[in-house]
Design a protein around this motif. Structure first.
Motif, PDB file in Angstrom:
ATOM      1  N   SER A 153       0.829  -1.204   0.000  1.00  0.00           N
ATOM      2  CA  SER A 153       0.000   0.000   0.000  1.00  0.00           C
ATOM      3  C   SER A 153       0.870   1.264   0.000  1.00  0.00           C
ATOM      4  CB  SER A 153      -0.928  -0.017   1.209  1.00  0.00           C
ATOM      5  OG  SER A 153      -1.697   1.145   1.248  1.00  0.00           O
ATOM      6  N   LYS A 154       1.869   1.268   0.859  1.00  0.00           N
ATOM      7  CA  LYS A 154       2.771   2.425   0.957  1.00  0.00           C
ATOM      8  C   LYS A 154       3.498   2.686  -0.364  1.00  0.00           C
ATOM      9  CE  LYS A 154       7.102   3.759   3.165  1.00  0.00           C
ATOM     10  NZ  LYS A 154       8.155   3.339   4.067  1.00  0.00           N
ATOM     11  N   TYR A 155       4.126   1.637  -0.919  1.00  0.00           N
ATOM     12  CA  TYR A 155       4.911   1.820  -2.140  1.00  0.00           C
ATOM     13  C   TYR A 155       4.039   1.985  -3.378  1.00  0.00           C
ATOM     14  CZ  TYR A 155       9.257   1.111   0.341  1.00  0.00           C
ATOM     15  OH  TYR A 155      10.319   1.253   1.191  1.00  0.00           O
ATOM     16  N   SER A 156       2.861   1.409  -3.372  1.00  0.00           N
ATOM     17  CA  SER A 156       1.939   1.622  -4.496  1.00  0.00           C
ATOM     18  C   SER A 156       1.527   3.087  -4.557  1.00  0.00           C
ATOM     19  CB  SER A 156       0.688   0.754  -4.354  1.00  0.00           C
ATOM     20  OG  SER A 156       0.976  -0.586  -4.567  1.00  0.00           O
ATOM     21  N   LYS A 157       1.191   3.623  -3.418  1.00  0.00           N
ATOM     22  CA  LYS A 157       0.790   5.027  -3.361  1.00  0.00           C
ATOM     23  C   LYS A 157       1.944   5.909  -3.857  1.00  0.00           C
ATOM     24  CE  LYS A 157      -1.173   8.422  -0.209  1.00  0.00           C
ATOM     25  NZ  LYS A 157      -1.600   8.703   1.151  1.00  0.00           N
ATOM     26  N   TRP A 158       3.146   5.660  -3.330  1.00  0.00           N
ATOM     27  CA  TRP A 158       4.315   6.441  -3.757  1.00  0.00           C
ATOM     28  C   TRP A 158       4.528   6.301  -5.261  1.00  0.00           C
ATOM     29  CZ3 TRP A 158       8.586   4.011  -5.959  1.00  0.00           C
ATOM     30  CH2 TRP A 158       9.608   4.873  -6.328  1.00  0.00           C
ATOM     31  N   PHE A 159       4.515   5.064  -5.767  1.00  0.00           N
ATOM     32  CA  PHE A 159       4.821   4.831  -7.176  1.00  0.00           C
ATOM     33  C   PHE A 159       3.795   5.489  -8.094  1.00  0.00           C
ATOM     34  CE2 PHE A 159       4.323   2.136 -10.995  1.00  0.00           C
ATOM     35  CZ  PHE A 159       5.514   2.492 -11.609  1.00  0.00           C
ATOM     36  N   GLN A 207       1.556   7.836  -7.449  1.00  0.00           N
ATOM     37  CA  GLN A 207       1.418   9.290  -7.294  1.00  0.00           C
ATOM     38  C   GLN A 207       2.640  10.055  -7.795  1.00  0.00           C
ATOM     39  OE1 GLN A 207       0.386  10.100  -3.199  1.00  0.00           O
ATOM     40  NE2 GLN A 207      -1.752   9.563  -3.534  1.00  0.00           N
ATOM     41  N   ASN A 208       3.822   9.443  -7.708  1.00  0.00           N
ATOM     42  CA  ASN A 208       5.041  10.187  -8.001  1.00  0.00           C
ATOM     43  C   ASN A 208       5.802   9.754  -9.250  1.00  0.00           C
ATOM     44  OD1 ASN A 208       4.912  11.759  -5.545  1.00  0.00           O
ATOM     45  ND2 ASN A 208       5.424   9.867  -4.490  1.00  0.00           N
ATOM     46  N   GLU A 209       5.771   8.494  -9.590  1.00  0.00           N
ATOM     47  CA  GLU A 209       6.681   7.998 -10.623  1.00  0.00           C
ATOM     48  C   GLU A 209       6.017   7.485 -11.898  1.00  0.00           C
ATOM     49  OE1 GLU A 209       9.849   8.621 -10.127  1.00  0.00           O
ATOM     50  OE2 GLU A 209       9.291   9.380  -8.145  1.00  0.00           O
ATOM     51  N   TYR A 210       4.861   6.891 -11.774  1.00  0.00           N
ATOM     52  CA  TYR A 210       4.229   6.241 -12.918  1.00  0.00           C
ATOM     53  C   TYR A 210       4.034   7.204 -14.101  1.00  0.00           C
ATOM     54  CZ  TYR A 210       0.850   3.767 -15.765  1.00  0.00           C
ATOM     55  OH  TYR A 210       0.216   3.172 -16.832  1.00  0.00           O
TER      56      TYR A 210
END
Length: 136
Positions: free
Chosen positions: A93-99, A101-104
């Motif tokens: 959940s943490k890394y999905s949100k980061w990925f 929101q920020n990188e994809y």
């Protein structure tokens, strides 16, 4: 789409396609180049478009077109998405949100902007491809 890599005997499959396809009938194939092993144990082989083209020409099919989907940055995005599935749910959940929101979006923009390898001019890095061939 996404079928051939699940067929154990591609040669037999393509011969059967040729047998049942009408003269001048069109064969459309879509296959991944980058994909995790899935539907184990029925995930057998990955072809390049040129490997399939060679097999189809031997069976007297004529190429109409080859199309490529995605590029190296969408491969990275896909790999991140797949890797996230290996994490425990809190971390996922943490890394999905980061990925997402920020990188994809950055990766997809890079994929859309930079489509040609600047160092190795005779290479490509698509996620997948499609082929159209006619039975002749």
């Amino acid at each position: 789409p996404n079928l051939l890599h699940h067929i154990d005997d591609i040669d037999l499959f393509l011969k059967e396609v040729k047998r049942i396809l009408n003269l001048n009938g069109t064969l459309y194939l879509f296959e991944p180049l980058v994909r995790e092993l899935h539907q184990i144990p029925e995930d057998f082989i990955r072809y390049t478009p040129y490997g399939l083209e060679s097999k189809l020409k031997k069976l007297k099919f004529r190429k109409i077109e080859i199309n490529y989907c995605g590029g190296p940055f969408s491969v990275i995005a896909y790999s991140w998405d797949q890797a996230l599935q290996y994490l425990p749910s809190k971390l996922r959940s943490k890394y999905s949100k980061w990925f997402y929101q920020n990188e994809y979006k950055k990766l997809i923009k890079l994929d859309n902007k930079y489509k040609t390898n600047k160092i190795r001019l005779n290479s490509k890095f698509p996620m997948s491809f499609s082929l159209k061939f006619k039975k002749i």
